[in-house]
Design a protein around this motif. Structure first.
Motif, PDB file in Angstrom:
ATOM      1  N   LEU A  38       6.414   4.205   3.836  1.00  0.00           N
ATOM      2  CA  LEU A  38       5.951   5.464   3.243  1.00  0.00           C
ATOM      3  C   LEU A  38       7.086   6.472   3.159  1.00  0.00           C
ATOM      4  CD1 LEU A  38       2.496   5.656   5.004  1.00  0.00           C
ATOM      5  CD2 LEU A  38       2.820   5.797   2.532  1.00  0.00           C
ATOM      6  N   VAL A  39       7.889   6.580   4.218  1.00  0.00           N
ATOM      7  CA  VAL A  39       9.031   7.494   4.185  1.00  0.00           C
ATOM      8  C   VAL A  39      10.022   7.053   3.113  1.00  0.00           C
ATOM      9  CG1 VAL A  39      10.995   8.396   5.482  1.00  0.00           C
ATOM     10  CG2 VAL A  39       8.761   8.199   6.592  1.00  0.00           C
ATOM     11  N   ARG A  40      10.266   5.752   3.004  1.00  0.00           N
ATOM     12  CA  ARG A  40      11.175   5.254   1.974  1.00  0.00           C
ATOM     13  C   ARG A  40      10.676   5.614   0.581  1.00  0.00           C
ATOM     14  NH1 ARG A  40      11.458  -1.031   0.612  1.00  0.00           N
ATOM     15  NH2 ARG A  40       9.506  -0.406  -0.397  1.00  0.00           N
ATOM     16  N   GLU A  41       9.394   5.372   0.314  1.00  0.00           N
ATOM     17  CA  GLU A  41       8.844   5.665  -1.012  1.00  0.00           C
ATOM     18  C   GLU A  41       8.847   7.154  -1.299  1.00  0.00           C
ATOM     19  OE1 GLU A  41       8.162   3.474  -3.319  1.00  0.00           O
ATOM     20  OE2 GLU A  41       8.758   1.876  -1.942  1.00  0.00           O
ATOM     21  N   PHE A  42       8.564   7.958  -0.283  1.00  0.00           N
ATOM     22  CA  PHE A  42       8.610   9.410  -0.435  1.00  0.00           C
ATOM     23  C   PHE A  42      10.023   9.865  -0.800  1.00  0.00           C
ATOM     24  CE2 PHE A  42       9.672  13.424   1.801  1.00  0.00           C
ATOM     25  CZ  PHE A  42       8.872  14.307   1.090  1.00  0.00           C
ATOM     26  N   ALA A  43      11.013   9.352  -0.051  1.00  0.00           N
ATOM     27  CA  ALA A  43      12.399   9.753  -0.295  1.00  0.00           C
ATOM     28  C   ALA A  43      12.873   9.305  -1.671  1.00  0.00           C
ATOM     29  CB  ALA A  43      13.295   9.176   0.798  1.00  0.00           C
ATOM     30  N   ARG A  44      12.451   8.140  -2.119  1.00  0.00           N
ATOM     31  CA  ARG A  44      12.853   7.648  -3.440  1.00  0.00           C
ATOM     32  C   ARG A  44      12.373   8.563  -4.554  1.00  0.00           C
ATOM     33  NH1 ARG A  44      11.754   1.065  -3.242  1.00  0.00           N
ATOM     34  NH2 ARG A  44      13.729   0.512  -2.221  1.00  0.00           N
ATOM     35  N   ARG A  45      11.225   9.174  -4.350  1.00  0.00           N
ATOM     36  CA  ARG A  45      10.639  10.020  -5.394  1.00  0.00           C
ATOM     37  C   ARG A  45      11.075  11.480  -5.278  1.00  0.00           C
ATOM     38  NH1 ARG A  45       7.611   5.713  -4.481  1.00  0.00           N
ATOM     39  NH2 ARG A  45       6.271   4.857  -6.112  1.00  0.00           N
ATOM     40  N   TYR A  46      11.718  11.811  -4.179  1.00  0.00           N
ATOM     41  CA  TYR A  46      12.170  13.182  -3.960  1.00  0.00           C
ATOM     42  C   TYR A  46      13.505  13.388  -4.675  1.00  0.00           C
ATOM     43  CZ  TYR A  46      12.912  17.525  -1.390  1.00  0.00           C
ATOM     44  OH  TYR A  46      13.099  18.837  -1.047  1.00  0.00           O
ATOM     45  N   ARG A  47      13.678  14.517  -5.297  1.00  0.00           N
ATOM     46  CA  ARG A  47      14.899  14.752  -6.074  1.00  0.00           C
ATOM     47  C   ARG A  47      16.131  14.744  -5.194  1.00  0.00           C
ATOM     48  NH1 ARG A  47      14.073  19.431 -10.500  1.00  0.00           N
ATOM     49  NH2 ARG A  47      16.312  19.368 -10.227  1.00  0.00           N
ATOM     50  N   SER A  55       4.709   3.218   8.084  1.00  0.00           N
ATOM     51  CA  SER A  55       5.316   4.551   8.169  1.00  0.00           C
ATOM     52  C   SER A  55       6.719   4.548   7.587  1.00  0.00           C
ATOM     53  CB  SER A  55       5.350   5.018   9.629  1.00  0.00           C
ATOM     54  OG  SER A  55       4.039   5.195  10.132  1.00  0.00           O
ATOM     55  N   LEU A  56       7.498   3.529   7.928  1.00  0.00           N
ATOM     56  CA  LEU A  56       8.844   3.431   7.375  1.00  0.00           C
ATOM     57  C   LEU A  56       8.822   3.246   5.858  1.00  0.00           C
ATOM     58  CD1 LEU A  56      10.518   1.233  10.108  1.00  0.00           C
ATOM     59  CD2 LEU A  56      11.101   3.597   9.555  1.00  0.00           C
ATOM     60  N   TRP A 104       2.062  -3.248  14.617  1.00  0.00           N
ATOM     61  CA  TRP A 104       3.377  -2.985  14.038  1.00  0.00           C
ATOM     62  C   TRP A 104       3.262  -2.697  12.544  1.00  0.00           C
ATOM     63  CZ3 TRP A 104       8.374  -1.921  14.662  1.00  0.00           C
ATOM     64  CH2 TRP A 104       9.217  -2.142  13.577  1.00  0.00           C
ATOM     65  N   ALA A 105       2.473  -3.512  11.849  1.00  0.00           N
ATOM     66  CA  ALA A 105       2.347  -3.353  10.396  1.00  0.00           C
ATOM     67  C   ALA A 105       1.755  -1.999  10.033  1.00  0.00           C
ATOM     68  CB  ALA A 105       1.493  -4.478   9.825  1.00  0.00           C
ATOM     69  N   ALA A 154       0.801  -1.222   0.000  1.00  0.00           N
ATOM     70  CA  ALA A 154       0.000   0.000   0.000  1.00  0.00           C
ATOM     71  C   ALA A 154       0.837   1.277   0.000  1.00  0.00           C
ATOM     72  CB  ALA A 154      -0.970  -0.010   1.182  1.00  0.00           C
ATOM     73  N   PRO A 155       1.941   1.377   0.759  1.00  0.00           N
ATOM     74  CA  PRO A 155       2.716   2.621   0.731  1.00  0.00           C
ATOM     75  C   PRO A 155       3.204   3.006  -0.665  1.00  0.00           C
ATOM     76  CG  PRO A 155       3.305   1.358   2.661  1.00  0.00           C
ATOM     77  CD  PRO A 155       2.427   0.476   1.823  1.00  0.00           C
ATOM     78  N   ALA A 156       3.759   2.045  -1.405  1.00  0.00           N
ATOM     79  CA  ALA A 156       4.219   2.357  -2.761  1.00  0.00           C
ATOM     80  C   ALA A 156       3.050   2.732  -3.661  1.00  0.00           C
ATOM     81  CB  ALA A 156       4.978   1.161  -3.340  1.00  0.00           C
TER      82      ALA A 156
END
Length: 266
Positions: free
Chosen positions: A134-143, A131-132, A124-125, A82-84
């Motif tokens: 979501l942060v990873r996917e956000f950072a991957r898409r950030y320049r 949350s982790l 936990w899930a 779901a996060p991705a």
């Protein structure tokens, strides 16, 4: 506050009395674009909604968004995919995302005797793993040059509770996972600071989102100097402070916005 033109993903937007809803409305009012996530079945499970509130015309009307500025997805964040999916929808819809507000949570009224592996795993899930991711996917898409496509610094805001200030023995899975988010603010900040992304965490204090009994409402109200619980919009105000360009040097912090809550008063 010059927030116009920014684009945010906001989770936990499923009830009109919720903090996520208040955050999304405030950001839309400030001229931001918002891609929101909610999971109404959890509200229905907790007795806090019918499960179909997000589909009502009133829900979207009260948020104030338009087709150009707002989208909403019903996604179960217990699903590891779901996060991705959420970040992909946001970038497909708005082109880029420079702000991530994680206001979702699985509430869990389990004391030690009622504790189960299944409930621990689910909390936990939803509360930590998603949350982790979501942060990873956000950072991957950030320049990687330290600015989003719109030229904005990146912002991540997590939500914790008051478990670091007083025990929460009736909500052990919830307290454990919120404690994890509290501790992760510093670590995630260090991981992302060189990319121009700040990471902070808000503890909104006792907030009236409609879940408390009359007895608890009165008891906690006596422990708050203003004589009332905090409002979801006040929690949204704390988020807005952390998004402002004047907070660009604030990262890795936990903001206790508790309005002077005196836990020893009952």
């Amino acid at each position: 506050m010059a927030l116009a033109g920014r684009t945010a993903v906001v989770t936990g937007v499923s009830r009109r009395r919720g903090i996520g809803f208040a955050v999304a409305r405030r950001l839309l009012d400030a001229g931001m674009r918002v891609c929101a996530q909610g999971w109404s079945p959890h509200d229905a499970e907790m007795g806090l909604g019918s499960g179909d509130e997000t589909a009502s015309p009133e829900f979207r009307a009260e948020l104030g968004g338009t087709e150009e500025t707002f989208s909403h997805s019903e996604l179960d964040l217990a699903d590891p995919e779901a996060p991705a999916r959420l970040l992909s929808r946001a970038t497909e819809r708005f082109g880029s995302v420079d702000t991530l507000i994680l206001a979702h949570a699985r509430s869990s009224d389990f004391d030690l005797d009622a504790l189960s592996a299944a409930e621990l795993d689910l909390c936990w899930a939803v509360n930590v793993r998603s949350s982790l991711l979501l942060v990873r996917e956000f950072a991957r898409r950030y320049r990687e040059d330290g600015k989003g496509e719109g030229g904005h610094d990146g912002r991540v805001v997590l939500f914790t509770s008051g478990q670091h200030l007083a025990p929460m023995s009736g909500e052990i899975p919830y307290a454990a996972t919120k404690g994890a988010l509290h501790q992760l603010a510093s670590t995630l900040s260090d991981a992302l600071v060189e990319r121009g992304i700040t990471v902070n965490c808000v503890n909104p204090g006792p907030t009236d989102t409609g879940w408390a009994t009359e007895e608890l409402t009165a008891s906690v109200g006596r422990a708050l100097p203003r004589g009332r619980w905090n409002t979801p919009d006040e929690a949204a105000g704390a988020v807005e402070l952390l998004l402002d360009e004047r907070a660009a040097t604030v990262t890795g912090q936990v903001l206790d916005a508790e309005a002077g809550f005196r836990r020893w008063v009952r």
